[in-house]
Structure formats: structure tokens, C-alpha cells
Design a protein around this motif. Structure first.
Motif, PDB file in Angstrom:
ATOM      1  N   THR A 149       0.816  -1.216   0.000  1.00  0.00           N
ATOM      2  CA  THR A 149       0.000   0.000   0.000  1.00  0.00           C
ATOM      3  C   THR A 149       0.852   1.269   0.000  1.00  0.00           C
ATOM      4  O   THR A 149       2.043   1.232   0.289  1.00  0.00           O
ATOM      5  CB  THR A 149      -0.907   0.021   1.236  1.00  0.00           C
ATOM      6  OG1 THR A 149      -0.074   0.037   2.409  1.00  0.00           O
ATOM      7  CG2 THR A 149      -1.800  -1.209   1.277  1.00  0.00           C
ATOM      8  N   SER A 150       0.215   2.381  -0.286  1.00  0.00           N
ATOM      9  CA  SER A 150       0.895   3.677  -0.299  1.00  0.00           C
ATOM     10  C   SER A 150       0.531   4.506   0.934  1.00  0.00           C
ATOM     11  O   SER A 150       0.484   5.737   0.881  1.00  0.00           O
ATOM     12  CB  SER A 150       0.530   4.451  -1.574  1.00  0.00           C
ATOM     13  OG  SER A 150      -0.874   4.579  -1.704  1.00  0.00           O
ATOM     14  N   THR A 151       0.274   3.840   2.065  1.00  0.00           N
ATOM     15  CA  THR A 151      -0.122   4.515   3.302  1.00  0.00           C
ATOM     16  C   THR A 151       0.900   5.563   3.731  1.00  0.00           C
ATOM     17  O   THR A 151       0.536   6.646   4.207  1.00  0.00           O
ATOM     18  CB  THR A 151      -0.315   3.492   4.437  1.00  0.00           C
ATOM     19  OG1 THR A 151      -1.115   2.407   3.960  1.00  0.00           O
ATOM     20  CG2 THR A 151      -0.985   4.120   5.638  1.00  0.00           C
ATOM     21  N   LEU A 152       2.171   5.256   3.589  1.00  0.00           N
ATOM     22  CA  LEU A 152       3.228   6.189   3.995  1.00  0.00           C
ATOM     23  C   LEU A 152       3.125   7.510   3.261  1.00  0.00           C
ATOM     24  O   LEU A 152       3.317   8.582   3.844  1.00  0.00           O
ATOM     25  CB  LEU A 152       4.602   5.560   3.733  1.00  0.00           C
ATOM     26  CG  LEU A 152       5.037   4.454   4.700  1.00  0.00           C
ATOM     27  CD1 LEU A 152       6.180   3.655   4.100  1.00  0.00           C
ATOM     28  CD2 LEU A 152       5.448   5.053   6.041  1.00  0.00           C
ATOM     29  N   SER A 153       2.827   7.450   1.979  1.00  0.00           N
ATOM     30  CA  SER A 153       2.701   8.680   1.186  1.00  0.00           C
ATOM     31  C   SER A 153       1.342   9.329   1.359  1.00  0.00           C
ATOM     32  O   SER A 153       1.236  10.556   1.462  1.00  0.00           O
ATOM     33  CB  SER A 153       2.947   8.371  -0.297  1.00  0.00           C
ATOM     34  OG  SER A 153       4.225   7.826  -0.495  1.00  0.00           O
ATOM     35  N   ASP A 154       0.299   8.503   1.404  1.00  0.00           N
ATOM     36  CA  ASP A 154      -1.065   9.032   1.484  1.00  0.00           C
ATOM     37  C   ASP A 154      -1.323   9.794   2.783  1.00  0.00           C
ATOM     38  O   ASP A 154      -1.999  10.828   2.791  1.00  0.00           O
ATOM     39  CB  ASP A 154      -2.086   7.895   1.364  1.00  0.00           C
ATOM     40  CG  ASP A 154      -2.103   7.267  -0.017  1.00  0.00           C
ATOM     41  OD1 ASP A 154      -1.551   7.881  -0.945  1.00  0.00           O
ATOM     42  OD2 ASP A 154      -2.642   6.157  -0.153  1.00  0.00           O
ATOM     43  N   ILE A 155      -0.794   9.278   3.893  1.00  0.00           N
ATOM     44  CA  ILE A 155      -1.081   9.873   5.199  1.00  0.00           C
ATOM     45  C   ILE A 155       0.062  10.761   5.682  1.00  0.00           C
ATOM     46  O   ILE A 155      -0.174  11.837   6.242  1.00  0.00           O
ATOM     47  CB  ILE A 155      -1.362   8.774   6.242  1.00  0.00           C
ATOM     48  CG1 ILE A 155      -2.621   8.001   5.854  1.00  0.00           C
ATOM     49  CG2 ILE A 155      -1.515   9.375   7.642  1.00  0.00           C
ATOM     50  CD1 ILE A 155      -2.984   6.876   6.818  1.00  0.00           C
ATOM     51  N   TYR A 156       1.307  10.341   5.473  1.00  0.00           N
ATOM     52  CA  TYR A 156       2.444  11.035   6.072  1.00  0.00           C
ATOM     53  C   TYR A 156       3.298  11.827   5.077  1.00  0.00           C
ATOM     54  O   TYR A 156       4.298  12.430   5.456  1.00  0.00           O
ATOM     55  CB  TYR A 156       3.336  10.017   6.798  1.00  0.00           C
ATOM     56  CG  TYR A 156       2.656   9.383   7.984  1.00  0.00           C
ATOM     57  CD1 TYR A 156       2.624  10.014   9.229  1.00  0.00           C
ATOM     58  CD2 TYR A 156       2.013   8.150   7.855  1.00  0.00           C
ATOM     59  CE1 TYR A 156       1.987   9.422  10.316  1.00  0.00           C
ATOM     60  CE2 TYR A 156       1.369   7.564   8.941  1.00  0.00           C
ATOM     61  CZ  TYR A 156       1.360   8.206  10.163  1.00  0.00           C
ATOM     62  OH  TYR A 156       0.727   7.632  11.232  1.00  0.00           O
ATOM     63  N   ASP A 157       2.903  11.809   3.816  1.00  0.00           N
ATOM     64  CA  ASP A 157       3.637  12.554   2.779  1.00  0.00           C
ATOM     65  C   ASP A 157       5.125  12.189   2.741  1.00  0.00           C
ATOM     66  O   ASP A 157       5.983  13.043   2.488  1.00  0.00           O
ATOM     67  CB  ASP A 157       3.496  14.072   2.990  1.00  0.00           C
ATOM     68  CG  ASP A 157       2.063  14.548   2.805  1.00  0.00           C
ATOM     69  OD1 ASP A 157       1.382  14.005   1.916  1.00  0.00           O
ATOM     70  OD2 ASP A 157       1.636  15.438   3.552  1.00  0.00           O
ATOM     71  N   VAL A 158       5.429  10.930   2.979  1.00  0.00           N
ATOM     72  CA  VAL A 158       6.827  10.481   2.894  1.00  0.00           C
ATOM     73  C   VAL A 158       7.240  10.455   1.421  1.00  0.00           C
ATOM     74  O   VAL A 158       6.539   9.851   0.599  1.00  0.00           O
ATOM     75  CB  VAL A 158       6.991   9.076   3.516  1.00  0.00           C
ATOM     76  CG1 VAL A 158       8.433   8.602   3.357  1.00  0.00           C
ATOM     77  CG2 VAL A 158       6.584   9.096   4.978  1.00  0.00           C
ATOM     78  N   PRO A 159       8.336  11.102   1.064  1.00  0.00           N
ATOM     79  CA  PRO A 159       8.782  11.086  -0.340  1.00  0.00           C
ATOM     80  C   PRO A 159       9.058   9.658  -0.812  1.00  0.00           C
ATOM     81  O   PRO A 159       9.618   8.849  -0.074  1.00  0.00           O
ATOM     82  CB  PRO A 159      10.082  11.902  -0.309  1.00  0.00           C
ATOM     83  CG  PRO A 159      10.016  12.696   0.948  1.00  0.00           C
ATOM     84  CD  PRO A 159       9.237  11.878   1.931  1.00  0.00           C
ATOM     85  N   GLU A 160       8.658   9.354  -2.015  1.00  0.00           N
ATOM     86  CA  GLU A 160       8.810   7.991  -2.518  1.00  0.00           C
ATOM     87  C   GLU A 160      10.268   7.577  -2.655  1.00  0.00           C
ATOM     88  O   GLU A 160      10.574   6.385  -2.623  1.00  0.00           O
ATOM     89  CB  GLU A 160       8.080   7.830  -3.854  1.00  0.00           C
ATOM     90  CG  GLU A 160       6.564   7.819  -3.703  1.00  0.00           C
ATOM     91  CD  GLU A 160       5.867   7.137  -4.857  1.00  0.00           C
ATOM     92  OE1 GLU A 160       6.573   6.652  -5.766  1.00  0.00           O
ATOM     93  OE2 GLU A 160       4.615   7.095  -4.855  1.00  0.00           O
ATOM     94  N   ASN A 161      11.184   8.542  -2.799  1.00  0.00           N
ATOM     95  CA  ASN A 161      12.594   8.170  -2.921  1.00  0.00           C
ATOM     96  C   ASN A 161      13.179   7.669  -1.598  1.00  0.00           C
ATOM     97  O   ASN A 161      14.306   7.175  -1.566  1.00  0.00           O
ATOM     98  CB  ASN A 161      13.425   9.328  -3.464  1.00  0.00           C
ATOM     99  CG  ASN A 161      13.425  10.549  -2.556  1.00  0.00           C
ATOM    100  OD1 ASN A 161      12.782  10.563  -1.505  1.00  0.00           O
ATOM    101  ND2 ASN A 161      14.131  11.578  -2.963  1.00  0.00           N
TER     102      ASN A 161
END
Length: 347
Positions: A149-161
Motif C-alpha cells: 500500500t501507499s499509506t506512507l505517502s497518502d497519510i504522512y507525505d513520505v517522499p517515494e525516494n
């Protein structure tokens, strides 16, 4: 990439914490798991099951492969090796094929379930940021994410890199699932190689997630038999896997290198094809590790090969998870006694 100092390892407990019903128990009790597959699965795993969770699902897959490996290449029913003879392979390879077929079929159904539950989870009150986790995520240098899942980006705006999706992601439509290497507290072993490949040269490795991972990241175009062709669309998952494994462009030396040193930069393949490894990480000499929602055993074979000294480990777990088991595994895995267990609940 600069050397990292802080590493986070993310498992399914992270998604569960945020209201995503991504556990195997949720899937198992849903209408997405077909009754015919469920019936065969229950018969296969009756003696192995200790509970319905995502971790148990992978562990059962591994244990069934391990049993067949023991019979052929290790212990045998009477403590003696039966041997990888042509006659024995005719008997036992169909059993291995069936194990892979059932679990890969379950996985295809699980992915459909996960896509549906992710859509519904966005209305869950826990699908939001947690200030405790946010502070840890903000300070990390690299995240090894075992979720799809993309929970890290969806909720915490963690950069994908900063995120490595070890087993692929729903967003990229490339998730994989396979049995892991045999879990051993001292020496992880690879059962996949020994079971299916008698001489380590006939590449027919089914279900092993280590090989699938490298193929996924490189988007290999196979020499023949690609199931992207229209005539192969309706093949069963196991038949598709047979085609892929039998036509993988990876040399055995390259595969062995990746198994031995999974975090290293890749070498040239034997056919002069560059092979990229998204797990290639420039670790610092000493590392601080945070584990969030991961049981550690299911990926012990990979995580045990982190090539640096781990000076401190902080494990954030749900209060319902066994701290004693986690602590024992972490000590064996990271070779340190400087380990802290913390239950995390909503602030």
C-alpha cells in the motif's frame, strides 16, 4: 546516495494501525476468497495453522515447501534423503506445483480484496497521521516497506525516494508474493533452490520471492513464453509462473550474488545485461533501526543480511502482539541486546 543512519522497517501492523483491514483473517472471512480454493488450503495447512493472519499465511507457504524439501533433499520421512532422482521428482514436483498454485491463486484474490478494502478504509477514523509515528518517519533516512500500500505517502507525505517497496506495490501494479527462505535463528537456508533445481542450473524456481523481486524491479522481457501474449491470458497462475521461471534471463551467478548480498549494487549479468537492485543501500557503519508492525520472522533471510553493525533497535508493536517472541527474533536477527519494545496506541 549518502550513507544512512536511521532505517525503518515497515510491516502489515502499520496498515492495521491505520484502520486498513489488510490482515489475512479479514481476507479469509471475506467473499473474495473463493470456497474451492479455501477448501484445498484448509486441507493443506490443517496441521500447520496457528492462527489466521498475514504472517501465518506466508509462514504456512514456507513450511509446506520446507516439508517437500526435507523429503527430497534433506531429511526424508525416515531421516534419510530420498534424493532428487527423476522418479522422485515425478512424484513430488506435482505436490510442489499444487502448493504454489493454491497460494498464488489465494494471492491473486487477496490483491483484489486489498484494493477494495483500501477504498473503504479511507473513511475509517484511524486513516490519519499519528504524531508519534510522524516524528519517527520525519527523521528516517530510508524505509524498507514490506506492504503493498501507499499509506506512507497518502497519510504522512513520505517522499517515494525514501521508500523501498520490497514486494512491489498496488500503485505500480507489480505486487509479488512467495515463500521465503527457511527461517533459522542462526543460518537462514534457501529451500527454494534445493527443492526445484536439482543442479542449480535448470531454472524452474517457483514461488521464491527473492527471485521474483529482482525480476519485478528489472521488468525483464523473457526470451520466450511471455504470458503477456493473448493466448496465455487464461493460464492459471502456476502455469504463468512456470513460463517465467523457465525463461528468466538471470544467470545463476547473478542470482547467487543477490541471495548472498541482497543490499549490494548489482553486477553485470552473464549476457551483459545490467541488473538493477532497488535494495542496494549505502549503509552507515553503525545503524539505528525502527521496526513498525513487522514480525521479523517472515523476512528473516533478507533482514539478517544487513551488512553493518546495528547499535540500537526500537520495535513499535501493537499491544496484542507477542513482545517476547519479537524480542527473541530481533536479538538473533540484529545481533544486539540494545533492543527496546514499545506498544503504540493512538495518541
Amino acid at each position: 546516495m549518502s550513507s544512512i543512519r536511521k532505517l525503518i522497517i515497515i510491516g502489515n501492523g502499520f496498515d492495521l494501525h491505520h484502520g486498513i483491514k489488510s490482515g489475512f483473517a479479514d481476507f479469509y472471512n471475506s467473499s473474495f476468497m473463493s470456497e474451492d480454493i479455501k477448501n484445498v488450503y484448509e486441507i493443506m495447512t490443517e496441521q500447520l495453522r496457528s492462527g489466521y493472519s498475514w504472517y501465518d499465511f506466508e509462514e504456512e507457504y514456507r513450511k509446506l515447501i520446507e516439508v517437500e524439501s526435507d523429503i527430497l533433499g534433506n531429511k526424508g520421512y525416515d531421516g534419510k534423503t530420498l534424493g532428487l532422482t527423476e522418479g522422485n521428482l515425478k512424484i513430488y514436483k506435482p505436490r510442489i506445483d499444487m502448493i504454489n498454485y493454491i497460494f498464488q491463486s489465494i494471492f491473486q484474490q487477496f490483491i483484489q480484496y486489498l484494493k477494495s478494502t483500501l477504498h473503504d478504509s479511507k473513511n475509517n477514523p484511524n486513516f490519519r497521521d499519528d504524531s508519534c509515528l510522524q516524528s519517527i518517519l520525519d527523521e528516517t533516512d530510508q524505509i524498507i516497506n514490506f506492504n503493498y500500500t501507499s499509506t506512507l505517502s497518502d497519510i504522512y507525505d513520505v517522499p517515494e525516494n525514501k521508500i523501498i517497496f520490497v514486494h512491489g506495490s498496488l500503485k505500480k501494479n507489480n505486487p509479488i508474493l512467495g515463500h521465503s527462505n527457511y527461517y533459522d535463528s542462526t543460518t537462514p537456508q534457501n529451500y527454494g533452490f534445493r527443492v526445484i533445481i536439482p543442479d542449480l542450473r535448470t531454472l524452474a524456481l517457483l514461488g521464491d520471492k527473492n527471485l521474483q523481486r529482482i525480476e519485478m524491479w528489472n521488468e525483464f522481457k523473457f526470451k520466450s513464453g511471455s504470458f503477456s501474449e493473448e493466448k496465455d491470458i487464461n493460464l492459471s497462475p502456476i502455469e504463468k509462473m512456470k513460463i517465467i521461471r523457465n525463461n528468466s534471463p538471470l544467470s545463476i551467478d547473478t542470482i547467487q550474488h543477490l541471495f548472498d548480498k541482497p543490499f549490494s549494487n548489482i553486477v553485470h549479468n552473464s549476457n551483459n545485461q545490467n541488473v538493477k537492485n532497488e535494495l542496494a543501500i549505502d549503509f552507515s557503519k553503525e545503524l539505528e533501526v525502527f521496526v513498525i508492525g513487522h514480525g521479523l520472522k517472515s523476512d528473516f533471510d533478507l533482514l539478517s543480511k544487513i551488512p553493518v553493525t546495528v547499535k540500537k533497535v526500537t520495535i513499535l508493536k501493537r499491544s496484542i502482539d507477542s513482545g517476547e517472541d519479537l524480542l527473541k527474533t530481533a536479538k538473533s536477527l540484529f545481533k544486539t541486546d540494545n533492543i527496546y519494545l514499545k506498544d503504540y496506541e493512538w495518541d
